[in-house]
Scaffold this motif. Sequence first.
Motif, PDB file in Angstrom:
ATOM      1  N   TYR A 229      68.390  92.575  48.804  1.00  0.00           N
ATOM      2  CA  TYR A 229      68.172  94.005  48.705  1.00  0.00           C
ATOM      3  C   TYR A 229      68.935  94.597  47.274  1.00  0.00           C
ATOM      4  O   TYR A 229      69.737  93.754  46.858  1.00  0.00           O
ATOM      5  CB  TYR A 229      69.216  94.435  49.953  1.00  0.00           C
ATOM      6  CG  TYR A 229      68.720  94.249  51.181  1.00  0.00           C
ATOM      7  CD1 TYR A 229      68.154  95.284  52.023  1.00  0.00           C
ATOM      8  CD2 TYR A 229      68.730  93.108  52.018  1.00  0.00           C
ATOM      9  CE1 TYR A 229      67.630  95.093  53.258  1.00  0.00           C
ATOM     10  CE2 TYR A 229      68.337  92.834  53.227  1.00  0.00           C
ATOM     11  CZ  TYR A 229      67.777  94.068  53.967  1.00  0.00           C
ATOM     12  OH  TYR A 229      67.251  93.860  55.065  1.00  0.00           O
ATOM     13  N   ALA A 230      68.283  95.455  47.127  1.00  0.00           N
ATOM     14  CA  ALA A 230      69.045  96.359  46.090  1.00  0.00           C
ATOM     15  C   ALA A 230      70.049  97.090  46.563  1.00  0.00           C
ATOM     16  O   ALA A 230      69.841  97.885  47.671  1.00  0.00           O
ATOM     17  CB  ALA A 230      68.123  97.330  45.390  1.00  0.00           C
ATOM     18  N   LYS A 231      71.412  96.921  46.329  1.00  0.00           N
ATOM     19  CA  LYS A 231      72.363  97.742  46.752  1.00  0.00           C
ATOM     20  C   LYS A 231      72.974  98.691  45.930  1.00  0.00           C
ATOM     21  O   LYS A 231      73.344  98.425  44.682  1.00  0.00           O
ATOM     22  CB  LYS A 231      73.776  96.507  47.064  1.00  0.00           C
ATOM     23  CG  LYS A 231      75.056  97.159  47.265  1.00  0.00           C
ATOM     24  CD  LYS A 231      75.913  96.112  47.221  1.00  0.00           C
ATOM     25  CE  LYS A 231      77.481  96.875  47.588  1.00  0.00           C
ATOM     26  NZ  LYS A 231      78.678  95.859  47.269  1.00  0.00           N
ATOM     27  N   PHE A 232      73.183 100.039  46.488  1.00  0.00           N
ATOM     28  CA  PHE A 232      73.585 100.978  45.679  1.00  0.00           C
ATOM     29  C   PHE A 232      74.868 101.492  46.226  1.00  0.00           C
ATOM     30  O   PHE A 232      75.088 101.861  47.371  1.00  0.00           O
ATOM     31  CB  PHE A 232      72.511 102.217  45.632  1.00  0.00           C
ATOM     32  CG  PHE A 232      71.528 102.052  44.831  1.00  0.00           C
ATOM     33  CD1 PHE A 232      71.064 102.379  43.634  1.00  0.00           C
ATOM     34  CD2 PHE A 232      70.205 101.470  45.622  1.00  0.00           C
ATOM     35  CE1 PHE A 232      69.817 102.105  43.045  1.00  0.00           C
ATOM     36  CE2 PHE A 232      68.867 101.117  45.124  1.00  0.00           C
ATOM     37  CZ  PHE A 232      68.977 101.468  43.647  1.00  0.00           C
ATOM     38  N   ASP A 233      76.012 101.709  45.409  1.00  0.00           N
ATOM     39  CA  ASP A 233      77.178 102.196  45.794  1.00  0.00           C
ATOM     40  C   ASP A 233      77.315 103.721  45.367  1.00  0.00           C
ATOM     41  O   ASP A 233      77.157 104.080  44.292  1.00  0.00           O
ATOM     42  CB  ASP A 233      78.421 101.462  45.352  1.00  0.00           C
ATOM     43  CG  ASP A 233      78.460  99.836  45.558  1.00  0.00           C
ATOM     44  OD1 ASP A 233      78.136  99.550  46.845  1.00  0.00           O
ATOM     45  OD2 ASP A 233      78.643  99.116  44.877  1.00  0.00           O
ATOM     46  N   LEU A 234      77.730 104.511  46.373  1.00  0.00           N
ATOM     47  CA  LEU A 234      77.898 106.092  45.983  1.00  0.00           C
ATOM     48  C   LEU A 234      78.891 106.696  47.072  1.00  0.00           C
ATOM     49  O   LEU A 234      78.831 106.368  48.246  1.00  0.00           O
ATOM     50  CB  LEU A 234      76.666 106.605  45.772  1.00  0.00           C
ATOM     51  CG  LEU A 234      75.579 106.787  47.422  1.00  0.00           C
ATOM     52  CD1 LEU A 234      74.782 108.133  47.194  1.00  0.00           C
ATOM     53  CD2 LEU A 234      74.807 105.596  47.757  1.00  0.00           C
ATOM     54  N   GLN A 235      79.066 107.925  46.657  1.00  0.00           N
ATOM     55  CA  GLN A 235      79.912 108.867  47.543  1.00  0.00           C
ATOM     56  C   GLN A 235      79.249 110.257  47.305  1.00  0.00           C
ATOM     57  O   GLN A 235      78.460 110.518  46.283  1.00  0.00           O
ATOM     58  CB  GLN A 235      81.445 108.763  46.795  1.00  0.00           C
ATOM     59  CG  GLN A 235      82.012 107.500  46.968  1.00  0.00           C
ATOM     60  CD  GLN A 235      81.928 106.624  45.547  1.00  0.00           C
ATOM     61  OE1 GLN A 235      81.679 107.273  44.485  1.00  0.00           O
ATOM     62  NE2 GLN A 235      81.745 105.446  45.812  1.00  0.00           N
ATOM     63  N   GLY A 236      79.630 111.096  48.292  1.00  0.00           N
ATOM     64  CA  GLY A 236      79.019 112.329  48.233  1.00  0.00           C
ATOM     65  C   GLY A 236      79.265 113.066  49.483  1.00  0.00           C
ATOM     66  O   GLY A 236      80.005 112.723  50.554  1.00  0.00           O
ATOM     67  N   LYS A 237      78.259 113.902  49.781  1.00  0.00           N
ATOM     68  CA  LYS A 237      78.354 114.967  50.927  1.00  0.00           C
ATOM     69  C   LYS A 237      76.998 114.590  51.789  1.00  0.00           C
ATOM     70  O   LYS A 237      76.099 114.099  51.059  1.00  0.00           O
ATOM     71  CB  LYS A 237      78.530 116.310  50.709  1.00  0.00           C
ATOM     72  CG  LYS A 237      79.952 116.519  50.406  1.00  0.00           C
ATOM     73  CD  LYS A 237      80.419 118.016  50.321  1.00  0.00           C
ATOM     74  CE  LYS A 237      81.939 118.450  49.958  1.00  0.00           C
ATOM     75  NZ  LYS A 237      82.257 119.632  50.075  1.00  0.00           N
ATOM     76  N   HIS A 238      76.816 115.190  52.911  1.00  0.00           N
ATOM     77  CA  HIS A 238      75.727 114.715  53.712  1.00  0.00           C
ATOM     78  C   HIS A 238      74.450 114.915  52.938  1.00  0.00           C
ATOM     79  O   HIS A 238      73.534 114.362  53.154  1.00  0.00           O
ATOM     80  CB  HIS A 238      75.657 115.497  55.106  1.00  0.00           C
ATOM     81  CG  HIS A 238      74.628 115.538  56.072  1.00  0.00           C
ATOM     82  ND1 HIS A 238      74.313 114.215  56.345  1.00  0.00           N
ATOM     83  CD2 HIS A 238      73.656 116.221  56.250  1.00  0.00           C
ATOM     84  CE1 HIS A 238      73.043 114.392  57.283  1.00  0.00           C
ATOM     85  NE2 HIS A 238      72.735 115.445  57.260  1.00  0.00           N
ATOM     86  N   GLY A 239      74.266 116.332  52.556  1.00  0.00           N
ATOM     87  CA  GLY A 239      72.793 116.675  51.759  1.00  0.00           C
ATOM     88  C   GLY A 239      72.560 115.597  50.683  1.00  0.00           C
ATOM     89  O   GLY A 239      71.339 115.518  50.156  1.00  0.00           O
ATOM     90  N   ASP A 240      73.717 114.987  50.007  1.00  0.00           N
ATOM     91  CA  ASP A 240      73.415 114.239  48.791  1.00  0.00           C
ATOM     92  C   ASP A 240      72.393 112.854  49.173  1.00  0.00           C
ATOM     93  O   ASP A 240      71.824 112.482  48.858  1.00  0.00           O
ATOM     94  CB  ASP A 240      74.723 113.752  48.328  1.00  0.00           C
ATOM     95  CG  ASP A 240      75.573 115.161  47.816  1.00  0.00           C
ATOM     96  OD1 ASP A 240      74.870 116.209  47.452  1.00  0.00           O
ATOM     97  OD2 ASP A 240      76.721 114.901  47.644  1.00  0.00           O
TER      98      ASP A 240
END
Length: 291
Positions: A229-240
């Motif tokens: 898998y390609a793993k992306f780490d991210l933070q944000g809000k629902h719409g993001d």
Amino acid sequence: MKKDTLQKRTKISNDIMYYIYTHIETHIDIEELSFDLDVSKFHMHRIFKEAFGKNIYESIKSIRLQKAANLLLTNKYSTISEIANLCGYSSQSSFIKAFHHRFEMNPKAWKQGGYKTYSSRILQQSQKAMLSTASFNNLTPTIVKMPIFESFYIRNKGYNVNVKETWQKLQTWLLTNNITHYKQIALLHDNPTITPLNECQYIACIVTQEHQTLSEERLPRFKISDGVYAKFDLQGKHGDMLKFIHWVYHEWLPKSDYETTTKPSYAIYNKNNFLSNDNEFDLSFYVSIKY
């Protein structure tokens, strides 16, 4: 309905879906599948539709066309005929007809940029996604090999509808069973960049990290596939999140030289926006790939 009957029906429906995903490139023999599962075709079709809201043939067609839509963007040197074969179609003409019926354009138009128009209409179904100002161009994934996860789950039809309530039910189950070590995983059976949001199968999953026997198990189980898998780490809000998924499939993947597979993508939460007071998430998103 008796508990053992419900568990058996749930297992059969999950086994059918797993078989479809793992055999999508071949001719799927319903007779053979019913024999392997030791259940009649009529019963198999009925319980599958009860679980997923559409029949087996509709699901096979939908998964094949989702795969084709992605391959048209990532397989830059494959012909339309080759992509049709990769997705289990015996002829190019039948593939083009099915693709046009689903996406309102032919594969060539899709490949040449039509996917952006189609996908943007789906994005507009989410007001929060349209208000998002998040940018992902600086995100770089890590490539990882993930194990199989055996999860307890609740299936939710619709990407936006009732997802919060679904996670609250799982939280209640965790507290009732005094489970303190676990992973929360959101699995997307359908790609929300090319599937209307009210039709997406969103699966809220719990993977327990405690070796314990859970009494009076109410929740069914299934296995989340292992693989690369390609793993992306991210933070944000629902719409993001929805905006991010669009970016992954329609910006990052076409430029990456990777291909995606039929395995569903999923997110592992460090912080679940559906359960947090500030509606913010912290997660790792996994997209199945091959090179």
